[in-house]
Design an enzyme around this catalytic site. Structure first.
Site, short mmCIF file in Angstrom:
data_model
loop_
_atom_site.label_atom_id
_atom_site.label_comp_id
_atom_site.label_asym_id
_atom_site.label_seq_id
_atom_site.Cartn_x
_atom_site.Cartn_y
_atom_site.Cartn_z
CB SER A 80 -5.29 -8.56 -1.57
OG SER A 80 -6.38 -8.20 -1.26
CG HIS A 116 -1.46 -1.27 1.42
ND1 HIS A 116 -1.03 -2.12 2.40
CD2 HIS A 116 -2.78 -1.70 0.94
CE1 HIS A 116 -1.95 -3.35 2.30
NE2 HIS A 116 -2.89 -2.98 1.32
CG ASN A 126 -9.16 -4.51 -4.38
OD1 ASN A 126 -9.63 -5.69 -4.90
ND2 ASN A 126 -8.06 -4.73 -3.64
CD GLU A 161 -3.36 3.32 -2.94
OE1 GLU A 161 -3.46 4.23 -3.85
OE2 GLU A 161 -4.04 2.44 -2.90
#
EC number: 1.17.7.4
Length: 316
Positions: free
Chosen positions: A273, A79, A230, A131
């Site tokens: 992920s 990130h 995400n 992030e």
């Protein structure tokens, strides 16, 4: 007893992206090169199964650098981290490897370029997400203003409305981000945007596959972690595109079978992920209960690969 028929729509692409694949390889190669323990600041990627597997191999996950000893290697998560973190590691003469996704690093470079040109940054992102914290930490305090929604745009007070640029977190909803960008451009006509969209190819591709899948079925499962930005965006995109039932599950044991009673089709996808082993586990769980027909819903083909840092490709 005869199993009821079920059409299983499988999104393509789904699951691991190149940045996640690279980050996991970095931890594995670091363990191979330096032996255990290798310290990792923050979860290398947001997936419990992946983190647990690496922990079993000797990775130690910590939240802050001060939890790491000076004499063991430390890896920074995919990130990204604020600039202060590698600076602190260098002061302590630690061996460190940066596993920041190259597409996140691109946003960092972009922010620094705009800053050096005298522009204040507006970042579209989720407050507190690693992030966002890492990207905002590339510039001095006050140089990055965070907005999450179009409504936030009306409340910000930049230093000079004529000297602004915007960047975004790489894992946002494409459609939601477009609304925030439109609000920024309406209020600050001089604002400068990225040459190429900051939302990464993998996030965009997975959202497009979900939209295509949502036209075929009213139910969808997204395999991913609750703290995976995400993955959560995929659930939202599915719901907005017409899935009356769109749920996030970490693995097959989380499926609410009662909620799916009576369905004859369902879409399956996975966040960037989530490993393929968990996707297969979910597919097998459906095959155990239904007479499954699989259909692939492919909207893009991905062949992106990122190299691991040179330090890991050199002998110890």
């Amino acid at each position: 007893m005869t199993k009821p028929p079920l059409t299983l729509y499988l999104a393509a692409p789904r699951g691991f992206c190149a940045g996640v694949d690279r980050a996991i390889k970095i931890v594995e190669m670091a363990l191979e090169k330096w032996g255990a323990p290798v310290y990792v600041r923050h979860e290398i990627v947001h997936n419990k199964y992946v983190v647990d597997a690496l922990r079993d191999q000797g990775a130690v996950f910590v939240e802050e650098l001060d939890e790491c000893p000076d004499d063991r290697p430390v890896i920074f998560s995919a990130h990204g981290v604020p600039k202060a973190v590698p600076a602190a590691a260098a002061r302590r003469e630690m061996v460190y490897v940066d596993a920041t996704c190259p597409l996140v690093s691109k946003v960092h470079i972009e922010a620094e370029r705009h800053h050096s040109n005298g522009l204040q940054m507006v970042m579209i992102g989720h407050a507190g997400h690693p992030e966002t914290v890492g990207t905002m930490g590339q510039l001095p305090e006050g140089e990055v203003i965070l907005v999450e929604t179009p409504e936030d745009v009306a409340t910000i007070t930049p230093r000079d409305p004529e000297k602004l640029a915007f960047i975004t977190q790489t894992t946002l909803s494409v459609d939601d981000t477009a609304d925030v960008v439109a609000a920024l451009q309406a209020r600050f006509p001089a604002i400068i945007g990225p040459h190429k969209e900051d939302i990464c190819y993998a996030t965009t591709n997975r959202q497009e596959a979900v939209k295509a899948m949502a036209t075929k079925t009213s139910a969808m499962l997204v395999i991913g972690a609750p703290n995976s930005s995400n993955s959560r965006r995929l659930v939202e995109v599915g719901a907005k595109t017409g899935c009356t039932y769109a749920q996030l599950v970490q693995r097959a044991t989380d499926i609410d079978w009662r909620a799916l009673d009576g369905i004859d089709s369902i879409g399956i996808t996975a966040g960037a992920s989530a490993p393929e082993v968990l996707i297969n586990e979910v597919i097998d769980a459906f095959k155990a209960r239904y007479d499954v027909t699989e259909e692939i819903v492919e909207t893009a083909v991905e062949n992106v690969e990122f190299k691991v840092p040179r330090v890991l490709r050199q002998p110890a």
